[in-house]
Scaffold this active site. Structure first.
Site, PDB file in Angstrom:
ATOM      1  CE1 TYR A  84      24.628   3.219  42.951  1.00  0.00           C
ATOM      2  CE2 TYR A  84      24.445   5.582  43.315  1.00  0.00           C
ATOM      3  CZ  TYR A  84      24.017   4.418  42.674  1.00  0.00           C
ATOM      4  OH  TYR A  84      22.994   4.485  41.774  1.00  0.00           O
TER       5      TYR A  84
ATOM      6  CE  LYS B 114      32.709  36.161  35.523  1.00  0.00           C
ATOM      7  NZ  LYS B 114      34.084  36.632  35.218  1.00  0.00           N
TER       8      LYS B 114
HETATM    9  C1  LIG Z   1      34.574  37.467  36.193  1.00  0.00           C
HETATM   10  C2  LIG Z   1      35.272  38.734  35.904  1.00  0.00           C
HETATM   11  C3  LIG Z   1      35.246  39.788  36.839  1.00  0.00           C
HETATM   12  C4  LIG Z   1      34.673  39.632  38.229  1.00  0.00           C
HETATM   13  O1  LIG Z   1      35.538  38.856  39.024  1.00  0.00           O
HETATM   14  P1  LIG Z   1      35.213  38.636  40.587  1.00  0.00           P
HETATM   15  O2  LIG Z   1      36.381  37.898  41.127  1.00  0.00           O
HETATM   16  O3  LIG Z   1      33.980  37.795  40.631  1.00  0.00           O
HETATM   17  O4  LIG Z   1      35.012  39.959  41.178  1.00  0.00           O
HETATM   18  C5  LIG Z   1      35.806  40.989  36.463  1.00  0.00           C
HETATM   19  N1  LIG Z   1      36.382  41.137  35.244  1.00  0.00           N
HETATM   20  C6  LIG Z   1      36.441  40.147  34.336  1.00  0.00           C
HETATM   21  C7  LIG Z   1      37.108  40.383  33.022  1.00  0.00           C
HETATM   22  C8  LIG Z   1      35.899  38.907  34.638  1.00  0.00           C
HETATM   23  O5  LIG Z   1      35.975  37.921  33.750  1.00  0.00           O
END
Ligand SMILES: *Cc1c(COP(=O)(O)O)cnc(C)c1O
Length: 392
Positions: free
Chosen positions: A278, A48
């Site tokens: 800045y 993702k």
């Molecule tokens: C993002 C996510 C994961 C993975 O989590 P990590 O900490 O990156 O391993 C697994 N399950 C769900 C439902 C997630 O949203």
């Protein structure tokens, strides 16, 4: 380009700021995860958010070469990107589906996570319209409190789901809130217990799920009792672990995948007593060799690193001086120049390794009061991702 190539004209016609993506390291990390779980436990690769900033398509392709059969995305839009790139593996859409996405997912064989009855109905309708039975994964909220049917109301929900004849509950899942915190292991155990009870209730309602999964990265490494028959690691695939796994996991053998590099855009000698950047927040206390780098917070280099961050130049650390601005960052390379000639166009490492010196995404995150995920996810789209050329 090799790490020691100092000729700025060897870059293509683009700003010399880039993220190097080491796909060999990604493949290595996937194998480490594979070895951490039993052979009959499926490993879903979470890609993702553009693979946590690393580039979803390139990462998914390489993970597929390593045998990954399942990918997880957050959005149907992200699933569509993988399908458009000709990736035909199973895809679980963690965030659910919205409106027409139910039909699009059924058509593209993207498996939605469902946690609302109207969402399940939409998938059921879309599947019925095609004369198909669509797989869905049912999410249980066992204590995270975000998405998922609350464990205490799952029996009723599962009974209603059983009336939808064009969907099949292929998976049942939950998500841990604190699997990386040993002090909260009691809470994790409570989540596991609630999940197991919910799974029983789902089965009692007549469903026969193939998969049951709970574990993120921390669950995968620190809670083998929670592997179910499928795990969903994300961060560890990208070599992020120091702020992801419990502190007890000291050297899991993972390799960082992303390096952030740039080249000196302009080098200048500044006399003592002048201010830079800045807000005039930095004042030179000695004649200073200042290097301006062509990247800033719009590239995802955090403004919180103003007067705090460090970069690597010729294998040596150099401090960020003044405010990180939108497109530019200034570093003090005076001390580096004592040991090594410094010129316009020299390569600078903001995240990653140069020689024996390394700056991890976790270290950048800690200095910026956040976690490594937010750092790699935050490297913006205007920073090109480049595959690494093999050494030599
Ligand atoms: C993002 C996510 C994961 C993975 O989590 P990590 O900490 O990156 O391993 C697994 N399950 C769900 C439902 C997630 O949203």
């Amino acid at each position: 380009m090799s790490a020691h190539d100092e000729n700025p004209t060897s870059d293509s016609d683009s700003r010399p700021t880039w993220a190097e993506i080491d796909l060999d390291a990604l493949a290595h990390n996937f194998r480490v995860v594979r070895r951490t779980v039993a052979p009959d436990v499926e490993v879903m690769a979470v890609v993702k958010a553009n693979a946590y900033g690393h580039g979803a398509v390139a990462c998914a392709r390489r993970l597929h070469d390593e045998g990954a059969a399942w990918f997880c995305v957050a959005l149907a839009e992200e699933a569509a990107e993988l399908r458009a790139a000709n990736l035909h593996q199973r895809i679980l859409c963690l965030g659910g589906v919205w409106g027409e996405q139910a039909a699009q997912c059924v058509q593209a064989r993207v498996t939605p996570v469902v946690y609302r009855f109207d969402m399940a109905e939409a998938v059921n309708r879309a599947a019925a319209a095609r004369g198909e039975i669509a797989n869905v994964h049912l999410k249980i909220d066992t204590g995270m409190g975000r998405l998922g049917v609350r464990a205490d109301s799952i029996a009723e929900f599962a009974r209603r789901l059983a009336e939808l004849k064009n969907i099949r509950v292929e998976g049942v899942m939950t998500h841990f809130a604190a699997a990386d915190e040993p002090a909260k292991d009691d809470f994790t155990q409570t989540q596991i217990t609630r999940f197991n009870n919910a799974l029983d209730a789902v089965r009692s309602a007549g469903h026969a799920p193939t998969f049951f999964d709970l574990a993120n990265s921390a669950g995968t490494f620190a809670h083998s009792e929670a592997h179910g028959n499928m795990v969903r690691p994300g961060g560890v695939l990208y070599g992020l672990w120091r702020d992801v796994l419990p502190p007890s996991e000291t050297a899991p053998g993972l390799r960082p995948v992303m390096s952030l590099r740039s080249r000196i855009a302009l080098l200048k000698e500044v006399p003592a007593g002048e201010t830079l950047g800045y807000g005039c927040t930095f004042r030179t206390h000695r004649p200073t060799l200042a290097a301006t780098l062509p990247l800033g917070y719009n590239d995802g280099y955090p403004r919180a690193l103003s007067n705090r961050g460090q970069v690597i130049l010729h294998g040596r650390l150099a401090p960020v001086i003044g405010r990180v601005s939108m497109d530019l960052t200034i570093v003090d390379v005076t001390d580096v120049a004592v040991a090594h000639e410094v010129r316009d166009g020299d390569m600078v490492t903001l995240i990653g390794k140069d020689g024996e010196t390394e700056i991890t995404a976790e270290a950048v995150a800690e200095l910026s009061n956040t976690i490594s995920y937010e750092i790699t996810c935050g490297i913006s789209n205007r920073v090109p991702r480049r595959g690494m050329r093999a050494e030599g």
